[in-house]
Enzyme design. Structure first.
Site, PDB file in Angstrom:
ATOM      1  CB  SER A 126     -34.055 -18.480 -45.657  1.00 17.36           C
ATOM      2  OG  SER A 126     -33.403 -19.185 -46.678  1.00 17.36           O
TER       3      SER A 126
ATOM      4  NE  ARG B 268     -32.725 -14.603 -57.675  1.00 20.05           N
ATOM      5  CZ  ARG B 268     -32.943 -14.538 -56.370  1.00 20.05           C
ATOM      6  NH1 ARG B 268     -32.230 -15.284 -55.550  1.00 20.05           N
ATOM      7  NH2 ARG B 268     -33.869 -13.732 -55.876  1.00 20.05           N
TER       8      ARG B 268
ATOM      9  CG  ASP C 136     -39.450 -24.498 -47.578  1.00 18.80           C
ATOM     10  OD1 ASP C 136     -38.714 -24.765 -48.549  1.00 18.80           O
ATOM     11  OD2 ASP C 136     -39.115 -23.709 -46.677  1.00 18.80           O
TER      12      ASP C 136
ATOM     13  CG  HIS D 156     -37.202 -21.494 -48.950  1.00 20.42           C
ATOM     14  ND1 HIS D 156     -37.032 -22.201 -47.779  1.00 20.42           N
ATOM     15  CD2 HIS D 156     -36.181 -20.585 -48.989  1.00 20.42           C
ATOM     16  CE1 HIS D 156     -35.957 -21.756 -47.143  1.00 20.42           C
ATOM     17  NE2 HIS D 156     -35.427 -20.776 -47.850  1.00 20.42           N
ATOM     18  CG  ASP D 157     -39.244 -16.936 -52.261  1.00 17.46           C
ATOM     19  OD1 ASP D 157     -38.222 -17.080 -51.566  1.00 17.46           O
ATOM     20  OD2 ASP D 157     -39.207 -16.619 -53.465  1.00 17.46           O
TER      21      ASP D 157
END
Length: 369
Positions: free
Chosen positions: A175, A236, A316, A346-347
């Site tokens: 990332s 968040r 992603d 993405h994680d």
């Protein structure tokens, strides 16, 4: 400039007593200049050690200005005198890549550990804290810092220079850390023997910039209204929806409506919990700085001559696989390009332990001991 060992907390690895290395010449312009480097005594000791390096007074950021913090802090893990691997993660990551007794699990304990893919019985591992600094004793800045991935790479170079690291066996960046790895390869083409870039490209995607822009406006609104905790939590929550895939949300959460309007849906309860948990992990100003740094990221792939392994995920949404394919096409020394699907989007580098382990084990297997 001095190199110092700090924070001798007990870990599962043996620690060492505090020590100070010989002073080094000042001058940010001289970072990474090729010269004979003598390995620091810290590299010759097993275990986990924090290392602090003073930032030169003439260390200027790419867009002007200087850092208010006086030092950059890294953490060494693993085997003494072993090949050194740099590991860097997303903007929430820090130097605690591996578990400690006081901090608990590190942010990438699934990949870094004894007999793990990044094996601490085989390698020396260095992770570092991104600027701007963060912690209980750090006063939050009133305005965000304009900092680039190249600036972060130069801060890392300060650590490497004064540890006396002649060669980095591998720089593994995920990332935001992958962006820093690319910037490091561009600035210091001969320092790393290979780069492993996970879920990062040579530039950000405009849609991802748009999502982060909304997060930044939420944070700015919180600063203006004094509702900082709520702003961090809400930003968040939005970020979490961009990290994962619609398939994962569909599998995890029931779409059944609550009994009355205004009540939270199960997925909203989850997001609110994640938002509350993040309030102590950052500050609005630091988040604004690092979020902007992602969107300011640019490198020229053609300038990166070190061998590169790319690991991308077709699901992603923050770093689309098409951007990584363009990066792959433009790199002069692409070793391999791993492309996989994952419900974690993405994680995936944090959640797909076996998949990531198999790739890293293969990539690192030929590093000489």
């Amino acid at each position: 400039m001095t190199l110092a060992l700090i924070s001798t907390e007990t870990t599962e690895e043996p620690s060492c007593k505090a020590s100070v290395a010989a002073p080094a010449p000042k001058g940010g312009a001289q970072i990474g200049v090729k010269a004979a480097r003598r390995p620091s005594e810290l590299l010759q000791r097993d275990g986990a050690h924090d290392v602090a390096v003073a930032i030169p007074d003439d260390f200027e950021l790419d867009f002007g200005g200087t850092l208010t913090q006086k030092r950059v802090i890294g953490r060494l893990h693993g085997k003494a005198n072993a090949p050194l691997i740099v590991v860097a993660g997303g903007i929430s990551a820090d130097r605690y890549v591996h578990r400690t007794e006081t901090k608990g699990l590190g942010w990438w304990s699934g990949a870094v550990g004894v007999r793990a893919p990044i094996d601490l019985t085989r390698f020396r591992v260095l992770a570092f804290d991104f600027a701007p600094e963060f912690g209980e004793d750090v006063k939050d800045a009133k305005t965000p810092l304009t900092i680039t991935t190249q600036d972060q790479a130069r801060l890392l170079a300060l650590l490497l220079d004064h540890l006396g690291v002649e060669k980095v066996a591998a720089f593994i960046g995920c990332s935001y850390g992958g962006m820093i790895a690319l910037a490091f390869g561009e600035l210091f083409p001969d320092w790393a023997e290979q780069l492993v870039v996970v879920s990062a490209a040579h530039r950000p995607h405009p849609l991802a910039t748009a999502w982060r822009g909304i997060q930044r406006r939420i944070l700015q609104l919180g600063l203006e209204t004094g509702r900082i905790d709520q702003a961090v939590g809400l930003a968040r929550e939005l970020a979490m929806t961009t990290y994962r895939t619609q398939e994962e949300f569909g599998d995890r959460f029931d779409s059944e409506a609550p009994s009355h309007a205004g009540q939270a849906y199960p997925v909203c309860d989850y997001l609110q919990a994640r938002g509350r948990a993040y309030r102590d992990r950052t500050t609005p100003s630091r988040w604004l700085s690092l979020s902007d740094s992602i969107d300011r990221h640019r490198v020229e792939p053609e300038a990166i001559t070190a061998p590169v392994t790319l690991i991308g995920f077709t699901t992603d949404r923050l770093c689309p696989i098409e951007d990584m394919r363009e990066l792959a096409d433009r790199l002069p020394n692409l070793w391999r390009f791993e492309q996989h699907a994952s419900v974690y989007g993405h994680d995936a580098f944090l959640k797909e332990d076996k998949l990531v382990a198999d790739i890293l084990t293969s990539v690192l297997k030929d590093i000489d001991q």
